[in-house]
Design an enzyme around this catalytic site. Structure first.
Site, PDB file in Angstrom:
ATOM      1  CG  ASP A  14      35.526 -25.003  43.418  1.00 59.11           C
ATOM      2  OD1 ASP A  14      35.124 -25.886  42.916  1.00 59.11           O
ATOM      3  OD2 ASP A  14      35.816 -24.066  43.624  1.00 59.11           O
ATOM      4  NE  ARG A  94      36.627 -17.056  52.723  1.00 57.80           N
ATOM      5  CZ  ARG A  94      35.488 -17.549  53.497  1.00 57.80           C
ATOM      6  NH1 ARG A  94      34.349 -17.986  54.860  1.00 57.80           N
ATOM      7  NH2 ARG A  94      34.438 -17.907  52.377  1.00 57.80           N
ATOM      8  CG  ASP A 123      36.843 -15.466  50.452  1.00 58.89           C
ATOM      9  OD1 ASP A 123      36.852 -14.602  51.237  1.00 58.89           O
ATOM     10  OD2 ASP A 123      35.589 -15.701  50.497  1.00 58.89           O
ATOM     11  CB  SER A 174      30.418 -17.938  44.033  1.00 58.45           C
ATOM     12  OG  SER A 174      31.201 -18.290  45.459  1.00 58.45           O
TER      13      SER A 174
END
Ligand code: ARG
Length: 335
Positions: A14, A94, A123, A174
């Site tokens: 990605d 994050r 996220d 994932s």
């Protein structure tokens, strides 16, 4: 001169596609930054890959120290477990990654900031909210939310643009990893009736494969912070690394839950958090001895509120700061 933006780069499909896609579709120069929060990836290779794809600058930012000191330590003091089960490794990392990217964007005079999150998870919310809190002047780009490509289309796009797609069969899950834990989601795991397959686990042994003999360990705490293992004074980063191997070997730290996501969906999630599990249980246990009854009971509510704030991406909120201040006041020598 083209405007510059900073991209949170992981080396995966990605964010690799995002480098080219942002250049082509938003006419910007991309600075790729991989933030090191203790993920086991080959970060020099990740850095090199971004340059090869066409980033004007590519760097690795070592944030292991602030991750341990400023995010894991206060979370451990809070015995933080979202929905009483998940010690929040991804959610804690994050806001730190966001802060590092914002600092870089300002240092380089960038006008925007980008992440590769899709529109289904937590996220994206954590990044968007943290960017907006720290740097409202920066434009936020979320290419994977915008481009509407399927995975196969992304692979085609990558091939057309000379971006190498890993030859090995890509993981059916994932995965997100950092020193405080590993998250495995999607694929067959989405159906909670499916027992998680053996190949989902990477850091922990199953109970069947774990050694029969127990391991005795002793963790030293100083005002809520782990400072030693078996009487050996150690840095928190080393304690976490050692406990991940040791407890993981004994099959400790596997978490299999259905979680309520920020975006309002229930999601089956699995995690491996050996060190976080051991340290949180030990710390909470120690508090049964050190905290007076009324304080201990009130703290439970604060702990749940803290975990919700972190999970919801509200690290940089006045409430999270106030909850941390309360929790800090309980981790003193003279309760
Ligand atoms: N559900 C977890 C969280 O919101 C983990 C997300 C990690 N991402 C992943 N691709 N595994 O914190």
């Amino acid at each position: 001169m083209r405007e510059k933006i900073v991209l949170a780069y992981s080396g995966g499909l990605d964010t690799s596609v995002a480098i080219k896609w942002l250049q082509e579709n938003h006419d910007v120069d991309v600075i790729a930054a991989a933030v090191d929060v203790g993920q086991p990836d080959d970060l020099p290779a990740v850095q090199e890959k971004a340059t090869r794809i066409g980033a004007v600058e590519s760097l690795v930012i070592d944030a292991k120290r602030p991750f341990a000191d400023d995010f894991i330590t206060p979370s451990l003091a809070a015995n933080a477990m979202y929905e009483r089960a998940y010690p929040l490794p991804t959610a804690l990392a994050r806001p730190l990654i966001a802060a590092e990217l914002v600092a870089l964007a300002r240092a380089r005079g960038a006008t925007g900031i980008a992440h590769g999150c899709t529109g289904k998870g937590n996220d994206q919310v954590r990044f968007d909210v943290a960017f907006a809190a720290l740097a409202p002047e920066l434009k936020i780009y979320a290419p994977a939310r915008e481009w509407g490509m399927t995975r196969d289309e992304e692979i085609d796009y990558a091939k057309e643009h000379g971006i190498d797609v890993p030859v090995t069969k890509s993981s059916p899950y994932s995965v997100d990893e950092n020193m405080y834990g590993r998250s495995i989601e999607a694929g067959v795991l989405e159906d909670p009736w499916n027992e998680s397959p053996a190949d989902a686990w990477g850091w922990t042994k199953s109970q069947e494969d774990a050694p029969d003999t127990a391991e005795h360990i002793e963790i030293g705490f100083d005002r809520g912070r782990p400072v030693s293992l078996n009487a050996e004074p150690l840095d928190l980063i080393d304690i976490i690394e050692r406990l991940n191997s040791l407890a993981g070997l004994h099959g400790i730290g596997r978490i299999d839950m259905v979680e309520n996501r920020v975006v309002g969906i229930k999601s089956r999630e699995t995690y491996e958090c050996p060190a976080a599990t051991v340290l949180t249980l030990a710390h909470a246990d120690l508090e049964t001895l050190t905290l007076p009854r009324e304080l201990a009971r009130y703290k439970y509510q604060v702990e749940d509120a803290f975990a919700d704030q972190v999970y919801n991406g509200l690290w940089f909120s006045p409430l999270r700061a106030a909850l941390s201040a309360f929790i800090g006041s309980t981790q003193v020598a003279d309760n």
